[in-house]
Design an enzyme around this catalytic site. Structure first.
Site, short mmCIF file in Angstrom:
data_model
loop_
_atom_site.label_atom_id
_atom_site.label_comp_id
_atom_site.label_asym_id
_atom_site.label_seq_id
_atom_site.Cartn_x
_atom_site.Cartn_y
_atom_site.Cartn_z
N SER A 12 0.17 -2.90 1.38
CA SER A 12 1.34 -3.78 1.54
C SER A 12 1.19 -4.58 2.82
CB SER A 12 2.61 -2.93 1.62
OG SER A 12 3.71 -3.69 2.04
N TYR A 41 7.40 3.92 4.88
CA TYR A 41 6.60 3.12 3.95
C TYR A 41 5.40 2.52 4.69
CZ TYR A 41 5.69 -0.53 0.39
OH TYR A 41 5.13 -1.36 -0.55
N1 NAD Z 1 6.95 -5.72 -4.84
C1 NAD Z 1 6.62 -5.96 -3.60
O1 NAD Z 1 7.20 -6.84 -2.94
C2 NAD Z 1 5.50 -5.19 -2.94
C3 NAD Z 1 5.07 -5.61 -1.67
C4 NAD Z 1 4.02 -4.95 -1.06
C5 NAD Z 1 3.39 -3.90 -1.71
N2 NAD Z 1 3.82 -3.50 -2.92
C6 NAD Z 1 3.11 -2.39 -3.54
O2 NAD Z 1 2.68 -2.77 -4.83
C7 NAD Z 1 2.56 -1.60 -5.66
C8 NAD Z 1 3.28 -1.84 -6.97
O3 NAD Z 1 4.67 -1.95 -6.72
P1 NAD Z 1 5.63 -2.85 -7.61
O4 NAD Z 1 6.03 -3.99 -6.78
O5 NAD Z 1 5.06 -3.10 -8.94
O6 NAD Z 1 6.89 -1.85 -7.66
P2 NAD Z 1 7.63 -1.13 -8.87
O7 NAD Z 1 8.66 -0.27 -8.22
O8 NAD Z 1 8.05 -2.13 -9.87
O9 NAD Z 1 6.49 -0.23 -9.53
C9 NAD Z 1 6.05 0.97 -8.98
C10 NAD Z 1 5.84 1.96 -10.09
O10 NAD Z 1 5.38 3.20 -9.53
C11 NAD Z 1 6.03 4.25 -10.22
N3 NAD Z 1 6.06 5.48 -9.44
C12 NAD Z 1 6.88 5.78 -8.41
N4 NAD Z 1 6.64 7.03 -7.99
C13 NAD Z 1 5.64 7.52 -8.76
C14 NAD Z 1 4.95 8.75 -8.80
N5 NAD Z 1 5.26 9.75 -7.96
N6 NAD Z 1 3.96 8.92 -9.70
C15 NAD Z 1 3.66 7.92 -10.56
N7 NAD Z 1 4.29 6.73 -10.59
C16 NAD Z 1 5.26 6.55 -9.68
C17 NAD Z 1 7.42 3.71 -10.51
O11 NAD Z 1 8.08 4.46 -11.53
C18 NAD Z 1 7.13 2.28 -10.88
O12 NAD Z 1 6.91 2.13 -12.25
C19 NAD Z 1 3.12 -0.46 -4.82
O13 NAD Z 1 2.05 0.24 -4.21
C20 NAD Z 1 3.94 -1.16 -3.77
O14 NAD Z 1 4.08 -0.37 -2.59
C21 NAD Z 1 4.87 -4.10 -3.55
#
Ligand code: NAD
Length: 254
Positions: free
Chosen positions: A142, A155
């Site tokens: 991230s 985080y």
């Molecule tokens: N959306 C953003 O702005 C953003 C920014 C920076 C980084 N990220 C990173 O991108 C990645 C994807 O996130 P996203 O934006 O699609 O978010 P999201 O919340 O839509 O998806 C994350 C998924 O992970 C699953 N999850 C949570 N805990 C879990 C566990 N213990 N075991 C298995 N699955 C689990 C959730 O159920 C969800 O489906 C993550 O690593 C997040 O930290 C997202």
């Protein structure tokens, strides 16, 4: 010369694939010829995404922080598709709270899922990847793993930790033919940040030089590149996908 973004013949495990970026990656990977094991704690939603992809996909209910669940996931990949070439450590949880107000249990849970989960995943796939001559691991960090972002101590700690572990994994696993790279998304339009009231399109993210939030598909393209043989000489690398948000501060004008 490998065709960029060709994933034919590859089998990929993508964690957290029930929605958001993981679901976009699963769809893109399958369209590029891969067979995909989607995992998530959201079983109904994850199964629905896998079903919509078809025979090239299957779903495993999986908590990435649980070592036994990793065994089930890898066993399912091997039993269903015969091999493992790619792991995308994408699953994560994010709670925004001031450091002094954060319960230690909440801090530890974020480390467990976001950091230990990826660690367990890497351990689980090294054997199967080595047996097919190598593979590609993509860790999703991230912008909070490149900068300090207020409210994101746990985080951020998990994502900075992921960054450090990725470098070590790249060094230790390179001789086995396993590449390990890290992707740093900025604000991406997924359920994770829906509570922030994201406004899509230009002007929606003034903190980014491109002025907008990114789409899950824009991250998926980069992950597919790192998964594919088009990036065969890239390991230990950091790839930022944040519309320039981490490039520096935008001066206040006027
Ligand atoms: N959306 C953003 O702005 C953003 C920014 C920076 C980084 N990220 C990173 O991108 C990645 C994807 O996130 P996203 O934006 O699609 O978010 P999201 O919340 O839509 O998806 C994350 C998924 O992970 C699953 N999850 C949570 N805990 C879990 C566990 N213990 N075991 C298995 N699955 C689990 C959730 O159920 C969800 O489906 C993550 O690593 C997040 O930290 C997202």
């Amino acid at each position: 010369m490998p065709t960029p973004m060709d994933l034919s013949g590859k089998v990929a495990i993508i964690t957290g694939a029930a929605q958001g970026q993981g679901a976009a990656e699963a769809r893109l990977f399958a369209s590029l010829g891969a067979r995909v094991v989607l995992t998530d704690v959201l079983a109904e939603q994850g199964r629905a995404v896998a079903d919509s992809i078809g025979a090239a996909a299957c779903f495993v209910r999986h908590d990435v922080g649980n070592e036994n669940d990793w065994r089930t996931t890898v066993d399912t990949a091997l039993a269903t598709f015969g091999r493992v070439d790619v792991l995308v450590n994408n699953a994560a949880i994010c709670v925004n709270r001031p450091l002094v107000e954060q319960p230690a249990a909440e801090f530890e849970r974020m480390l467990r899922v976001n950091l230990v989960g990826a660690f367990l995943g890497i351990q689980a796939v090294v054997g199967p990847m080595t047996s097919v001559g190598g593979g590609s691991i993509v860790n999703i960090a991230s912008q909070a793993g490149q900068q300090g972002l207020s409210g994101y101590s746990a985080y951020g700690a998990s994502k900075w930790g992921l960054r450090g572990m990725s470098k070590v994994a790249a060094i230790e696993l390179g001789p086995l033919g396993i590449r390990v790279n890290t992707v740093y998304p900025g604000m991406i339009d997924t359920p994770m940040i829906a509570h922030l009231g994201v406004q899509r399109g230009p002007g929606g993210h003034p903190g980014a030089p491109l002025t907008r939030v990114g789409t899950p598909e824009e991250v998926a393209d980069v992950v597919a590149f790192l998964a594919s043989d088009a990036s065969s000489y890239i390991t230990g690398a950091d790839l930022t996908v944040d519309g320039g948000a981490s490039a520096g501060r935008i001066p206040v004008t006027g």
